[in-house]
Write a protein that holds these residues in place. Structure first.
Motif, mmCIF file in Angstrom:
data_model
loop_
_atom_site.group_PDB
_atom_site.id
_atom_site.type_symbol
_atom_site.label_atom_id
_atom_site.label_comp_id
_atom_site.label_asym_id
_atom_site.label_seq_id
_atom_site.Cartn_x
_atom_site.Cartn_y
_atom_site.Cartn_z
ATOM 1 N N GLY A 67 0.745 -1.209 -0.044
ATOM 2 C CA GLY A 67 -0.075 0.070 0.142
ATOM 3 C C GLY A 67 0.977 1.334 0.049
ATOM 4 N N SER A 68 2.150 1.253 -0.257
ATOM 5 C CA SER A 68 3.038 2.451 0.325
ATOM 6 C C SER A 68 2.989 3.317 -1.066
ATOM 7 C CB SER A 68 4.420 2.084 0.322
ATOM 8 O OG SER A 68 4.667 1.832 1.865
ATOM 9 N N ILE A 69 3.084 2.640 -2.365
ATOM 10 C CA ILE A 69 2.681 3.405 -3.464
ATOM 11 C C ILE A 69 1.492 4.235 -3.413
ATOM 12 C CG2 ILE A 69 2.807 3.776 -5.921
ATOM 13 C CD1 ILE A 69 5.610 2.895 -4.579
ATOM 14 N N ALA A 70 0.272 3.442 -3.080
ATOM 15 C CA ALA A 70 -1.091 4.190 -3.280
ATOM 16 C C ALA A 70 -1.299 5.360 -2.085
ATOM 17 C CB ALA A 70 -2.085 3.221 -2.965
ATOM 18 N N GLY A 101 13.607 3.885 -1.559
ATOM 19 C CA GLY A 101 12.235 4.669 -1.553
ATOM 20 C C GLY A 101 12.623 6.024 -1.486
ATOM 21 N N CYS A 102 13.372 6.602 -2.490
ATOM 22 C CA CYS A 102 13.229 8.090 -2.805
ATOM 23 C C CYS A 102 12.458 8.438 -3.965
ATOM 24 C CB CYS A 102 14.786 8.349 -3.021
ATOM 25 S SG CYS A 102 14.882 10.160 -3.153
ATOM 26 N N PRO A 154 7.125 9.426 6.756
ATOM 27 C CA PRO A 154 7.235 8.338 7.293
ATOM 28 C C PRO A 154 5.907 7.510 7.258
ATOM 29 C CG PRO A 154 6.680 10.127 8.928
ATOM 30 C CD PRO A 154 7.136 10.868 7.631
ATOM 31 N N MET A 155 4.944 7.895 6.425
ATOM 32 C CA MET A 155 3.762 7.200 6.377
ATOM 33 C C MET A 155 3.860 6.539 5.291
ATOM 34 S SD MET A 155 3.629 10.411 5.220
ATOM 35 C CE MET A 155 3.083 11.048 6.606
ATOM 36 N N VAL A 156 4.993 6.602 4.237
ATOM 37 C CA VAL A 156 5.279 5.825 3.132
ATOM 38 C C VAL A 156 6.321 4.942 3.632
ATOM 39 C CG1 VAL A 156 6.118 5.905 0.883
ATOM 40 C CG2 VAL A 156 4.492 7.514 1.509
ATOM 41 N N ARG A 157 6.244 3.447 3.500
ATOM 42 C CA ARG A 157 7.355 2.554 4.154
ATOM 43 C C ARG A 157 7.845 1.631 3.199
ATOM 44 N NH1 ARG A 157 5.345 1.113 10.062
ATOM 45 N NH2 ARG A 157 4.809 3.047 11.114
#
Length: 306
Positions: A88-91, A166-167, A209-212
């Motif tokens: 779910g991180s990309i969304a 994750g950049c 931080p909510m994108v992991r």
């Protein structure tokens, strides 16, 4: 040559809300090319096979260049073959809104066991102000890296540096202002130097931080600054000298370089093959001070052999 890790990363990435997946194969010899060429069922995949191993820096250089020339993407996100977005991180990233001057967004990166990945901890400029310099001198690494509690924030925060795991980068900013990563660095510190230039161009870099992401990395022993395999010592220290030169400026660089050299020599106690470590350190110091980035990787591998 990490096909097992790559397969896991590709599977997890394709499960996310991505538009395209560009994979740079750095001249692997373990069946990676054949496996990638067999991935014809998903049209989102583009595999680019390089004739030579140009390292992570060279791989990101080629990947960014492909995005600029062959896609109409607004954003790209980059990561290593042993890293992947958590479900779910990309969304989640797509659901966020960033000001027009935000050119980079760093995800929170964790190890598979849930601990924060120290090598991917974002940071502020250690010498960006008098206060920042004092904090760096007094608290060293903890004085300029984001805190554990920052990983629990519900809103993004401004930072100055991050790794490429994750950049997220705004493609228009790459094309119009920042440019491509420095491929001659081969591996290490290329991402820190690159994200530092975001601010130099008057743009902002944020930590979300909510994108992991997860980084299943075994390079650092117990998350300490001890490298395995040994050849990575050379690139770490050579490129750190270039990084210090970039962020410290001409007056502060010489004393910082000498202090770091002393600390690196003392780290020999953590290695069983101390002679090999010191040999690689000496080579890294010489090439770093001379800003020499042309030494072949095959030579580094040879010099890392006991």
């Amino acid at each position: 040559n990490r096909l097992t890790a790559l397969k896991d990363t590709v599977e997890r990435t394709l499960a996310e809300a991505i538009e395209q997946l560009i994979i740079i194969n750095n001249a692997s010899t373990d069946g990676t090319r054949e496996w990638l060429d067999g991935l014809s069922s998903d049209s989102r995949i583009t595999a680019i096979h390089l004739p030579l191993n140009v390292g992570g820096a060279g791989g990101f250089h080629h990947g960014f260049d492909h995005v600029l020339k062959h896609t109409d993407a607004d954003w790209l996100v980059c990561f290593d073959d042993d890293a992947y977005p958590q479900p779910g991180s990309i969304a989640r990233f797509k659901s966020l809104t960033f000001a027009a001057d935000v050119a980079g967004v760093a995800a929170a990166v964790y190890l598979p066991d849930g601990r924060i990945s120290e090598m991917n901890r974002p940071s502020h400029h250690p010498f960006g102000s008098v206060g920042a310099t004092l904090k760096t001198l007094l608290r060293r690494r903890s004085g300029f890296h984001v805190r554990d509690e920052d990983y629990r924030r519900e809103t993004p925060m401004d930072i100055d540096f991050s790794s490429f795991v994750g950049c997220f980068l705004r493609v228009s900013a790459i094309r119009e202002r920042i440019g491509l990563p420095r491929k001659e660095l081969f591996i290490y510190a290329d991402d820190i130097m690159y994200t530092h230039t975001i601010g130099e161009h008057g743009l902002r870099h944020c930590f979300a931080p909510m994108v992991r992401f997860t980084h299943d990395c075994a390079t650092l022993q117990a998350q300490q600054d001890v490298y395995k395999p040994m050849w990575k010592v050379y690139y770490t220290y050579r490129n750190r000298l270039e990084l210090f030169r970039q962020i410290a400026g001409p007056w502060a660089f010489p004393p910082i370089a000498m202090l770091k050299l002393l600390s690196w020599v003392l780290k020999a106690r953590h290695y069983e093959q101390r002679g090999v470590y010191l040999r690689l350190l000496g080579l890294a110091w010489t090439d770093g001070m001379l800003r020499r980035f042309s030494r072949p990787h095959t030579e580094i591998l040879r010099r890392a052999t006991p």
